[in-house]
Design a protein around this motif. Structure first.
Motif, PDB file in Angstrom:
ATOM      1  N   THR A 146       0.871  -1.169   0.000  1.00  0.00           N
ATOM      2  CA  THR A 146       0.000   0.000   0.000  1.00  0.00           C
ATOM      3  C   THR A 146       0.917   1.231   0.000  1.00  0.00           C
ATOM      4  OG1 THR A 146      -0.246  -0.183   2.427  1.00  0.00           O
ATOM      5  CG2 THR A 146      -1.945  -1.198   1.052  1.00  0.00           C
ATOM      6  N   LEU A 147       0.352   2.421   0.229  1.00  0.00           N
ATOM      7  CA  LEU A 147       1.123   3.646   0.019  1.00  0.00           C
ATOM      8  C   LEU A 147       1.368   4.386   1.333  1.00  0.00           C
ATOM      9  CD1 LEU A 147      -0.601   4.711  -3.328  1.00  0.00           C
ATOM     10  CD2 LEU A 147       1.395   3.226  -2.988  1.00  0.00           C
ATOM     11  N   PHE A 148       1.967   5.598   1.232  1.00  0.00           N
ATOM     12  CA  PHE A 148       2.538   6.243   2.416  1.00  0.00           C
ATOM     13  C   PHE A 148       1.499   6.812   3.360  1.00  0.00           C
ATOM     14  CE2 PHE A 148       6.869   8.543   3.254  1.00  0.00           C
ATOM     15  CZ  PHE A 148       7.028   7.807   4.405  1.00  0.00           C
ATOM     16  N   ASP A 149       0.324   7.136   2.859  1.00  0.00           N
ATOM     17  CA  ASP A 149      -0.741   7.571   3.759  1.00  0.00           C
ATOM     18  C   ASP A 149      -2.075   7.061   3.223  1.00  0.00           C
ATOM     19  OD1 ASP A 149      -1.654   9.432   1.804  1.00  0.00           O
ATOM     20  OD2 ASP A 149      -0.460  11.058   2.661  1.00  0.00           O
ATOM     21  N   ALA A 150      -3.119   7.274   4.009  1.00  0.00           N
ATOM     22  CA  ALA A 150      -4.415   6.709   3.648  1.00  0.00           C
ATOM     23  C   ALA A 150      -5.011   7.398   2.419  1.00  0.00           C
ATOM     24  CB  ALA A 150      -5.375   6.813   4.834  1.00  0.00           C
ATOM     25  N   ASN A 157       9.053  -0.219   5.369  1.00  0.00           N
ATOM     26  CA  ASN A 157       8.966   1.229   5.227  1.00  0.00           C
ATOM     27  C   ASN A 157       7.526   1.660   4.995  1.00  0.00           C
ATOM     28  OD1 ASN A 157      11.724   1.342   5.556  1.00  0.00           O
ATOM     29  ND2 ASN A 157      12.183   1.928   3.451  1.00  0.00           N
ATOM     30  N   GLY A 158       7.141   2.774   5.622  1.00  0.00           N
ATOM     31  CA  GLY A 158       5.744   3.191   5.623  1.00  0.00           C
ATOM     32  C   GLY A 158       5.154   3.458   4.260  1.00  0.00           C
ATOM     33  N   ASP A 159       6.003   3.832   3.281  1.00  0.00           N
ATOM     34  CA  ASP A 159       5.463   4.088   1.944  1.00  0.00           C
ATOM     35  C   ASP A 159       5.068   2.806   1.229  1.00  0.00           C
ATOM     36  OD1 ASP A 159       8.208   3.529   1.871  1.00  0.00           O
ATOM     37  OD2 ASP A 159       8.569   4.695   0.057  1.00  0.00           O
ATOM     38  N   HIS A 160       5.210   1.679   1.894  1.00  0.00           N
ATOM     39  CA  HIS A 160       4.784   0.399   1.333  1.00  0.00           C
ATOM     40  C   HIS A 160       3.750  -0.316   2.215  1.00  0.00           C
ATOM     41  CE1 HIS A 160       7.856   0.320  -1.915  1.00  0.00           C
ATOM     42  NE2 HIS A 160       8.437   1.166  -1.079  1.00  0.00           N
ATOM     43  N   MET A 211       8.172  -3.006  11.435  1.00  0.00           N
ATOM     44  CA  MET A 211       6.937  -2.215  11.428  1.00  0.00           C
ATOM     45  C   MET A 211       6.526  -1.811  12.838  1.00  0.00           C
ATOM     46  SD  MET A 211       4.550  -4.105   8.608  1.00  0.00           S
ATOM     47  CE  MET A 211       5.240  -4.609   7.030  1.00  0.00           C
ATOM     48  N   ALA A 212       6.768  -2.712  13.779  1.00  0.00           N
ATOM     49  CA  ALA A 212       6.382  -2.445  15.162  1.00  0.00           C
ATOM     50  C   ALA A 212       7.289  -1.401  15.819  1.00  0.00           C
ATOM     51  CB  ALA A 212       6.417  -3.743  15.971  1.00  0.00           C
ATOM     52  N   GLU A 213       8.451  -1.177  15.241  1.00  0.00           N
ATOM     53  CA  GLU A 213       9.434  -0.272  15.853  1.00  0.00           C
ATOM     54  C   GLU A 213       9.185   1.189  15.514  1.00  0.00           C
ATOM     55  OE1 GLU A 213      13.148  -1.778  14.464  1.00  0.00           O
ATOM     56  OE2 GLU A 213      13.084  -3.573  15.732  1.00  0.00           O
ATOM     57  N   LEU A 214       8.574   1.495  14.362  1.00  0.00           N
ATOM     58  CA  LEU A 214       8.369   2.883  13.937  1.00  0.00           C
ATOM     59  C   LEU A 214       6.987   2.999  13.320  1.00  0.00           C
ATOM     60  CD1 LEU A 214       9.672   5.725  13.583  1.00  0.00           C
ATOM     61  CD2 LEU A 214      10.283   5.005  11.259  1.00  0.00           C
ATOM     62  N   SER A 215       6.087   3.653  14.035  1.00  0.00           N
ATOM     63  CA  SER A 215       4.713   3.794  13.557  1.00  0.00           C
ATOM     64  C   SER A 215       4.549   5.102  12.795  1.00  0.00           C
ATOM     65  CB  SER A 215       3.745   3.777  14.744  1.00  0.00           C
ATOM     66  OG  SER A 215       3.916   4.967  15.515  1.00  0.00           O
ATOM     67  N   GLY A 262      16.120 -10.136   2.127  1.00  0.00           N
ATOM     68  CA  GLY A 262      16.775  -9.286   3.120  1.00  0.00           C
ATOM     69  C   GLY A 262      17.512 -10.107   4.149  1.00  0.00           C
ATOM     70  N   PRO A 263      18.330  -9.406   4.939  1.00  0.00           N
ATOM     71  CA  PRO A 263      18.481  -7.954   4.992  1.00  0.00           C
ATOM     72  C   PRO A 263      19.276  -7.416   3.815  1.00  0.00           C
ATOM     73  CG  PRO A 263      20.005  -8.994   6.541  1.00  0.00           C
ATOM     74  CD  PRO A 263      19.145 -10.095   5.984  1.00  0.00           C
ATOM     75  N   ALA A 264      18.804  -6.265   3.319  1.00  0.00           N
ATOM     76  CA  ALA A 264      19.483  -5.591   2.200  1.00  0.00           C
ATOM     77  C   ALA A 264      19.114  -4.107   2.286  1.00  0.00           C
ATOM     78  CB  ALA A 264      19.076  -6.215   0.877  1.00  0.00           C
ATOM     79  N   HIS A 265      18.058  -3.696   1.591  1.00  0.00           N
ATOM     80  CA  HIS A 265      17.539  -2.330   1.758  1.00  0.00           C
ATOM     81  C   HIS A 265      17.062  -2.149   3.197  1.00  0.00           C
ATOM     82  CE1 HIS A 265      15.049   1.209   1.279  1.00  0.00           C
ATOM     83  NE2 HIS A 265      13.942   0.512   1.482  1.00  0.00           N
ATOM     84  N   THR A 266      16.263  -3.096   3.676  1.00  0.00           N
ATOM     85  CA  THR A 266      15.819  -3.134   5.070  1.00  0.00           C
ATOM     86  C   THR A 266      16.091  -4.534   5.608  1.00  0.00           C
ATOM     87  OG1 THR A 266      13.572  -3.825   4.492  1.00  0.00           O
ATOM     88  CG2 THR A 266      13.993  -1.438   4.607  1.00  0.00           C
ATOM     89  N   ALA A 267      15.609  -4.789   6.808  1.00  0.00           N
ATOM     90  CA  ALA A 267      15.898  -6.081   7.445  1.00  0.00           C
ATOM     91  C   ALA A 267      15.186  -7.247   6.782  1.00  0.00           C
ATOM     92  CB  ALA A 267      15.524  -6.027   8.932  1.00  0.00           C
ATOM     93  N   GLY A 268      14.027  -6.986   6.133  1.00  0.00           N
ATOM     94  CA  GLY A 268      13.201  -8.119   5.707  1.00  0.00           C
ATOM     95  C   GLY A 268      12.654  -8.053   4.307  1.00  0.00           C
ATOM     96  N   ASP A 269      13.428  -7.580   3.344  1.00  0.00           N
ATOM     97  CA  ASP A 269      12.944  -7.393   1.973  1.00  0.00           C
ATOM     98  C   ASP A 269      12.438  -8.691   1.348  1.00  0.00           C
ATOM     99  OD1 ASP A 269      13.957  -4.566   1.701  1.00  0.00           O
ATOM    100  OD2 ASP A 269      15.833  -5.615   2.101  1.00  0.00           O
ATOM    101  N   VAL A 270      11.348  -8.556   0.572  1.00  0.00           N
ATOM    102  CA  VAL A 270      10.703  -9.701  -0.071  1.00  0.00           C
ATOM    103  C   VAL A 270      10.428  -9.377  -1.537  1.00  0.00           C
ATOM    104  CG1 VAL A 270       8.544 -11.040  -0.158  1.00  0.00           C
ATOM    105  CG2 VAL A 270       9.651 -10.589   2.047  1.00  0.00           C
ATOM    106  N   LEU A 271      10.729 -10.328  -2.418  1.00  0.00           N
ATOM    107  CA  LEU A 271      10.315 -10.263  -3.812  1.00  0.00           C
ATOM    108  C   LEU A 271       8.986 -10.994  -3.966  1.00  0.00           C
ATOM    109  CD1 LEU A 271      13.676 -11.364  -5.527  1.00  0.00           C
ATOM    110  CD2 LEU A 271      12.946  -9.018  -4.984  1.00  0.00           C
ATOM    111  N   VAL A 272       8.140 -10.510  -4.872  1.00  0.00           N
ATOM    112  CA  VAL A 272       6.859 -11.159  -5.171  1.00  0.00           C
ATOM    113  C   VAL A 272       6.907 -11.605  -6.636  1.00  0.00           C
ATOM    114  CG1 VAL A 272       4.357 -10.915  -5.261  1.00  0.00           C
ATOM    115  CG2 VAL A 272       5.675  -9.724  -3.476  1.00  0.00           C
ATOM    116  N   HIS A 273       6.906 -12.917  -6.844  1.00  0.00           N
ATOM    117  CA  HIS A 273       7.120 -13.492  -8.179  1.00  0.00           C
ATOM    118  C   HIS A 273       5.865 -14.242  -8.616  1.00  0.00           C
ATOM    119  CE1 HIS A 273       9.187 -16.790 -10.774  1.00  0.00           C
ATOM    120  NE2 HIS A 273       8.933 -15.737 -11.524  1.00  0.00           N
ATOM    121  N   VAL A 274       5.391 -13.931  -9.815  1.00  0.00           N
ATOM    122  CA  VAL A 274       4.262 -14.642 -10.410  1.00  0.00           C
ATOM    123  C   VAL A 274       4.819 -15.436 -11.588  1.00  0.00           C
ATOM    124  CG1 VAL A 274       1.908 -14.461 -11.267  1.00  0.00           C
ATOM    125  CG2 VAL A 274       2.832 -12.642  -9.807  1.00  0.00           C
TER     126      VAL A 274
END
Length: 314
Positions: free
Chosen positions: A46-50, A80-83, A105-109, A170-182
């Motif tokens: 999702t995106l950085f704000d509602a 990251n919040g923008d995601h 996510m739990a560390e920075l709201s 991850g860790p790379a950009h952040t601690a837990g980066d994930v690729l989504v592959h179809v």
């Protein structure tokens, strides 16, 4: 791959797969994705704000016939919040992320970000830089929803008859980066493993993991690659990100071995062809992370100091 313009909006890349793009791809202006089949749907980020997320979901409802209440699964590529700050708008969705991302996510709201922005004007150049890059977003209008399911390594889900593979890199950009592959549709959503025409920012490292993550994308042989920021790309775009990572690793190591400070190294490294990429001042964070990797320092960075250095470089 058919060229897709880098203009704001939803683009079907084929067979019920969509990319939602947000120019200019700089700080906070992230991409998202939609995977549909057999009346089921999965949202990638999702995106950085509602407000931004509501706009995206409205576009998806109009163009793809998939409304917020129709989305069964959200996959957050990282913390990251923008995601992820719009997760809660999809009230019926399972939210899946890596274990490491869930912890971050739990560390920075969003509330924490709002409080920081309230204090920004008193923070000098670092604060002004924060206002410049994040002032367009409303961190008091968010819809946070933390992951309801987490995993490590690899995990697969189905959307109708499509298999969707989640690959933790991850860790790379952040601690837990994930690729989504179809696999069926030869499509990869990379999250912030790829910034295209924008400068990657390495909050976590190690750099070798990020370079290896790029190799994984290439080895999947996708026709369509949707980055976390920037236009839809191809293998050449992935290799350019690798080139940047290799380059800054070599250049930062030279200056570390010569006992230059992070600040002096960030000022000294000439970016050459990469200087045309947006947000080139992120070299400050990248050098800091690399220096800590070289020295074995596991302490968290001084983020305010780094934002001040990025402001100075900008």
């Amino acid at each position: 791959m058919t060229a897709t313009p880098f203009e704001k909006g939803l683009y079907e890349t084929g067979n019920g797969i969509f990319a939602y793009l947000q120019p200019d791809g700089g700080w906070g202006w992230s991409n998202a994705g939609l995977i549909t089949d057999g009346g089921q749907s999965l949202l990638v980020d999702t995106l950085f704000d509602a407000s931004l997320t509501r706009e995206m979901l409205g576009t998806m409802a109009d163009a793809a016939g998939v409304g917020a209440d129709d989305i069964g699964v959200i996959v957050n590529t990282h913390a990251n919040g923008d995601h992820c700050h719009g997760n809660g708008l999809c009230k019926h969705a399972e939210v899946i992320a890596s274990d490491a991302s869930a912890r971050e996510m739990a560390e920075l709201s969003a509330g924490d970000l709002a409080a920081i922005m309230d204090q920004a004007k008193a923070m000098g150049p670092a604060g002004q830089y924060l206002v410049d890059i994040f002032g367009s977003f409303n961190f008091r209008d968010v819809a946070e929803k933390h992951p309801t399911q987490t995993f490590t390594g690899q995990h697969s889900v189905t959307v109708g008859n499509k298999r969707v593979d989640l690959i933790e890199v991850g860790p790379a950009h952040t601690a837990g980066d994930v690729l989504v592959h179809v696999p069926e549709d030869r499509t990869v959503f990379t999250g912030d493993i790829l910034f295209v025409e924008g400068t990657p920012i390495m909050w976590a490292g190690p750099v070798a993991n990020w370079i290896a993550a790029c190799d994984i994308i290439i080895d999947l042989k996708p026709d369509t690659i949707v980055p976390g920021h920037g236009p839809i790309t191809d293998e050449a775009g992935v290799r350019r990100v690798q080139d940047y990572l290799h380059y800054i690793d070599i250049e930062a190591r030279k200056r570390y071995d010569a006992d230059l400070s992070v600040r002096d190294a960030a000022h000294d490294i000439k970016l050459g062809d990469f200087s045309s990429w947006g947000d080139s001042e992120r070299i400050a964070v990248n050098v800091s992370t690399l220096y800590r990797e070289y020295s074995g320092d596991t302490a968290p960075p001084n983020v305010v100091q780094l934002f001040g250095l990025m402001a100075e470089l900008r």
